[in-house]
Write a protein that holds these residues in place. Structure first.
Motif, PDB file in Angstrom:
ATOM      1  N   ALA A  72       0.835  -1.207   0.000  1.00  0.00           N
ATOM      2  CA  ALA A  72       0.000   0.000   0.000  1.00  0.00           C
ATOM      3  C   ALA A  72       0.874   1.263   0.000  1.00  0.00           C
ATOM      4  O   ALA A  72       0.643   2.176  -0.793  1.00  0.00           O
ATOM      5  N   GLU A  92      10.645   3.265   6.495  1.00  0.00           N
ATOM      6  CA  GLU A  92      10.394   1.823   6.632  1.00  0.00           C
ATOM      7  C   GLU A  92      11.271   1.271   7.744  1.00  0.00           C
ATOM      8  O   GLU A  92      12.485   1.418   7.711  1.00  0.00           O
ATOM      9  N   GLN A  93      10.622   0.628   8.716  1.00  0.00           N
ATOM     10  CA  GLN A  93      11.388   0.149   9.877  1.00  0.00           C
ATOM     11  C   GLN A  93      12.325  -1.010   9.520  1.00  0.00           C
ATOM     12  O   GLN A  93      13.361  -1.183  10.148  1.00  0.00           O
ATOM     13  N   GLY A 100       4.859  -7.188   3.237  1.00  0.00           N
ATOM     14  CA  GLY A 100       4.428  -8.562   2.964  1.00  0.00           C
ATOM     15  C   GLY A 100       4.433  -8.945   1.496  1.00  0.00           C
ATOM     16  O   GLY A 100       4.047 -10.074   1.160  1.00  0.00           O
ATOM     17  N   VAL A 165       9.114   4.804  12.679  1.00  0.00           N
ATOM     18  CA  VAL A 165       8.337   5.936  13.187  1.00  0.00           C
ATOM     19  C   VAL A 165       7.858   5.553  14.577  1.00  0.00           C
ATOM     20  O   VAL A 165       7.132   4.575  14.751  1.00  0.00           O
ATOM     21  N   HIS A 211      -1.558  -4.459   9.257  1.00  0.00           N
ATOM     22  CA  HIS A 211      -2.417  -4.796  10.408  1.00  0.00           C
ATOM     23  C   HIS A 211      -1.572  -5.050  11.638  1.00  0.00           C
ATOM     24  O   HIS A 211      -0.342  -5.081  11.581  1.00  0.00           O
ATOM     25  N   MET A 263      -3.783  -2.385   5.023  1.00  0.00           N
ATOM     26  CA  MET A 263      -4.419  -3.201   6.060  1.00  0.00           C
ATOM     27  C   MET A 263      -4.500  -2.514   7.418  1.00  0.00           C
ATOM     28  O   MET A 263      -5.214  -2.983   8.302  1.00  0.00           O
ATOM     29  N   ARG A 273     -10.180  -9.454   7.432  1.00  0.00           N
ATOM     30  CA  ARG A 273      -8.843  -9.763   6.950  1.00  0.00           C
ATOM     31  C   ARG A 273      -8.907 -10.059   5.447  1.00  0.00           C
ATOM     32  O   ARG A 273      -9.901 -10.565   4.946  1.00  0.00           O
ATOM     33  N   GLY A 275      -6.293 -11.743   3.439  1.00  0.00           N
ATOM     34  CA  GLY A 275      -5.696 -12.940   2.867  1.00  0.00           C
ATOM     35  C   GLY A 275      -4.856 -12.568   1.660  1.00  0.00           C
ATOM     36  O   GLY A 275      -4.638 -11.389   1.372  1.00  0.00           O
TER      37      GLY A 275
HETATM   38  O1  AHZ Z   1       7.829  -3.031   8.343  1.00  0.00           O
HETATM   39  C1  AHZ Z   1       6.482  -2.688   8.086  1.00  0.00           C
HETATM   40  C2  AHZ Z   1       6.045  -3.077   6.687  1.00  0.00           C
HETATM   41  O2  AHZ Z   1       7.101  -3.054   5.761  1.00  0.00           O
HETATM   42  C3  AHZ Z   1       6.293  -1.175   8.045  1.00  0.00           C
HETATM   43  N1  AHZ Z   1       6.090  -0.552   9.365  1.00  0.00           N
HETATM   44  C4  AHZ Z   1       5.198  -0.933  10.319  1.00  0.00           C
HETATM   45  N2  AHZ Z   1       5.269  -0.107  11.373  1.00  0.00           N
HETATM   46  C5  AHZ Z   1       6.214   0.825  11.093  1.00  0.00           C
HETATM   47  C6  AHZ Z   1       6.735   1.943  11.790  1.00  0.00           C
HETATM   48  N3  AHZ Z   1       7.717   2.669  11.211  1.00  0.00           N
HETATM   49  C7  AHZ Z   1       8.181   2.347   9.962  1.00  0.00           C
HETATM   50  N4  AHZ Z   1       6.290   2.295  12.983  1.00  0.00           N
HETATM   51  C8  AHZ Z   1       6.742   0.542   9.812  1.00  0.00           C
HETATM   52  N5  AHZ Z   1       7.703   1.282   9.263  1.00  0.00           N
HETATM   53  O3  AHZ Z   1       5.080  -1.017   7.326  1.00  0.00           O
HETATM   54  C9  AHZ Z   1       5.034  -1.982   6.299  1.00  0.00           C
HETATM   55  C10 AHZ Z   1       3.608  -2.511   6.194  1.00  0.00           C
HETATM   56  O4  AHZ Z   1       3.545  -3.339   5.092  1.00  0.00           O
HETATM   57  P1  AHZ Z   1       2.522  -4.565   5.038  1.00  0.00           P
HETATM   58  O5  AHZ Z   1       2.818  -5.345   3.815  1.00  0.00           O
HETATM   59  O6  AHZ Z   1       2.523  -5.279   6.339  1.00  0.00           O
HETATM   60  O7  AHZ Z   1       1.101  -3.795   4.956  1.00  0.00           O
HETATM   61  P2  AHZ Z   1       0.202  -3.340   3.705  1.00  0.00           P
HETATM   62  O8  AHZ Z   1      -1.052  -2.779   4.285  1.00  0.00           O
HETATM   63  O9  AHZ Z   1       0.996  -2.512   2.746  1.00  0.00           O
HETATM   64  O10 AHZ Z   1      -0.100  -4.710   2.966  1.00  0.00           O
HETATM   65  C11 AHZ Z   1      -0.839  -5.699   3.617  1.00  0.00           C
HETATM   66  C12 AHZ Z   1      -0.741  -6.962   2.819  1.00  0.00           C
HETATM   67  C13 AHZ Z   1      -1.671  -8.010   3.312  1.00  0.00           C
HETATM   68  S1  AHZ Z   1      -1.673  -8.576   4.897  1.00  0.00           S
HETATM   69  C14 AHZ Z   1      -2.937  -9.675   4.549  1.00  0.00           C
HETATM   70  C15 AHZ Z   1      -3.449 -10.616   5.575  1.00  0.00           C
HETATM   71  O11 AHZ Z   1      -2.792 -10.730   6.638  1.00  0.00           O
HETATM   72  O12 AHZ Z   1      -4.487 -11.212   5.357  1.00  0.00           O
HETATM   73  N6  AHZ Z   1      -3.329  -9.588   3.287  1.00  0.00           N
HETATM   74  C16 AHZ Z   1      -2.640  -8.665   2.578  1.00  0.00           C
HETATM   75  C17 AHZ Z   1      -2.899  -8.395   1.134  1.00  0.00           C
END
Ligand code: AHZ
Length: 298
Positions: A72, A92-93, A100, A165, A211, A263, A273, A275
Motif C-alpha cells: 500500500a 520503513e522500519q 508482505g 516511526v 495490520h 491493512m 482480513r 488474505g
Molecule cells: O515493516 C512494516 C512493513 O514493511 C512497516 N512498518 C510498520 N510499522 C512501522 C513503523 N515505522 C516504519 N512504525 C513501519 N515502518 O510497514 C510496512 C507494512 O507493510 P505490510 O505489507 O505489512 O502492509 P500493507 O497494508 O501494505 O499490505 C498488507 C498486505 C496483506 S496482509 C494480509 C493478511 O494478513 O491477510 N493480506 C494482505 C494483502
C-alpha cells in the motif's frame, strides 16, 4: 560498453576512467586481470554520509511522509511521485522495503491481483498470467522489485529504511509530521538510558503500517492513545471478497493531516482480513495519494 574521449573514457554507467582502468573496462571479460579504479576508504565514507545527511536536511520538511513501505505504501508513493513538485519521504522500519509483498501468501511465490487492479500492473509494465476475474504475477518479488526500482529512480522520492516511526507530531489537532529513530534503537529503548529520536515535519502523513503486529497499525494505535480517534475496532476474520472493497472504500484522511492506507485500515474500521490477494493494496495506495494531494491543497 565504452566510448573514448580525448582525456578519459566514459563507461555506459557514466564513470570517467583513464589509463589502466580503461584497459580493464575494455577487456572486461579478462577477469583474472580485472582492475578496479583506486579509491580511498574515506571517499567511500564521505560519499555515503554526505548524501544521507543532505537527504535528512532536505526531507526534514517533506510534503508527504509515508510510513511503511509495504504494497500500500509503495503504491501510494508511486502515484504521488508523478507530481515532480512533491517531496516524498518513505520511512520503513525494516532494512528490506516491501512489507508482505515479497511473497504471494504463506511461503508461496505467485501474487494474485483481482481485476480491475491489473491496470496498475500494466502501468508498471509487470507481466502476468491472465485469468477471467484476476491475474497472477509469477512471483510477488517481481511486483515488489519493479515498483521499488521505478520509484527509487524518481528524484523526488527518498526511502529511509531501517528507520522506525515512533510517534507523530500533532499541532492543534492536526498531524504535522513524524518522530523517528533507527529501528535498532527503537528496539533497544529498554536497554539504554536515553536515546532521543529525530523529527520530520510533513504537510501530510500517510500511514501504511499494515495490520496489528510487532509494529503494525502503529499510526492508528497512536491516534487512539492520544484521543484523536475514539477507538480502533480491530480487524475481523478473513473474507476476501468483502475485505478488498472495504479497504479501498475506507481509505481516507482519517484526521487532519493523516491519511491511512492498506491493512492498517482493517484495524481502524473493523474490516475483514484480506488474505493473499493484493489488488486492494494497490488501489488503496493510489486512493491514499489522491487523498494526500487533496489535503495538500487545503
Ligand atoms: O515493516 C512494516 C512493513 O514493511 C512497516 N512498518 C510498520 N510499522 C512501522 C513503523 N515505522 C516504519 N512504525 C513501519 N515502518 O510497514 C510496512 C507494512 O507493510 P505490510 O505489507 O505489512 O502492509 P500493507 O497494508 O501494505 O499490505 C498488507 C498486505 C496483506 S496482509 C494480509 C493478511 O494478513 O491477510 N493480506 C494482505 C494483502
Amino acid at each position: 560498453m565504452s566510448a573514448t574521449t580525448t582525456t578519459a573514457t566514459v563507461t555506459s554507467a557514466g564513470h570517467r576512467l583513464g589509463g589502466d582502468e580503461y584497459k580493464s573496462v575494455r577487456n572486461y571479460r579478462d577477469f583474472d586481470n580485472y582492475k578496479f579504479a583506486p579509491i580511498r576508504e574515506s571517499q567511500v565514507s564521505r560519499e555515503m554520509v554526505t548524501r544521507y545527511m543532505n537527504d535528512m536536511l532536505h526531507y526534514a520538511e517533506s510534503d508527504v511522509v509515508i510510513v511503511g513501505c509495504g504494497s500500500a505504501g509503495l503504491s501510494c508513493a508511486w502515484e504521488l511521485s508523478k507530481d515532480a513538485s512533491l517531496k516524498i519521504a518513505i520511512i520503513e522500519q525494516s532494512v528490506s522495503p516491501g512489507g508482505g509483498c515479497w511473497l504471494g501468501g504463506q511461503l508461496f511465490s505467485a501474487m494474485v491481483v483481482r481485476k480491475p487492479a491489473d491496470k496498475f500492473l500494466d502501468e508498471l509494465e509487470i507481466p502476468y498470467d491472465e485469468k477471467e476475474n484476476y491475474v497472477v504475477v509469477k512471483h510477488a518479488a517481481l511486483f515488489t522489485s519493479t515498483i521499488l526500482s521505478k520509484l527509487l529512480m524518481r528524484p523526488n522520492v527518498k526511502l529511509f529504511n531501517a528507520t522506525a516511526v515512533e510517534d507523530l507530531i500533532v499541532k492543534n489537532g492536526k498531524v504535522a509530521g513524524v518522530v523517528t529513530n533507527w529501528t535498532l534503537v527503537t528496539l533497544n529503548h529498554n536497554t539504554q538510558s536515553c536515546m532521543d529520536p529525530n523529527v520530520m515535519e510533513a504537510k501530510v502523513v500517510v500511514s501504511g503500517t499494515g495490520h496489528d503486529g510487532p509494529m503494525g497499525a502503529s499510526g492508528v494505535k497512536r491516534l487512539e492513545s492520544i484521543g484523536l480517534i475514539k477507538e480502533n475496532k480491530g480487524m475481523l476474520s478473513l473474507d476476501m471478497n468483502a475485505a478488498e472493497d472495504d479497504i479501498v472504500k475506507y481509505t481516507r484522511e482519517v484526521v487532519p493531516g493523516m491519511v491511512v492506507t492498506g491493512m492498517e485500515l482493517a484495524e481502524l474500521d473493523g474490516a475483514p482480513r484480506m488474505g493473499p490477494t493484493f489488488g486492494a493494496m494497490l488501489i488503496s495506495g493510489q486512493k491514499a495519494a489522491y487523498a494526500a494531494r487533496a489535503s495538500l491543497k487545503r
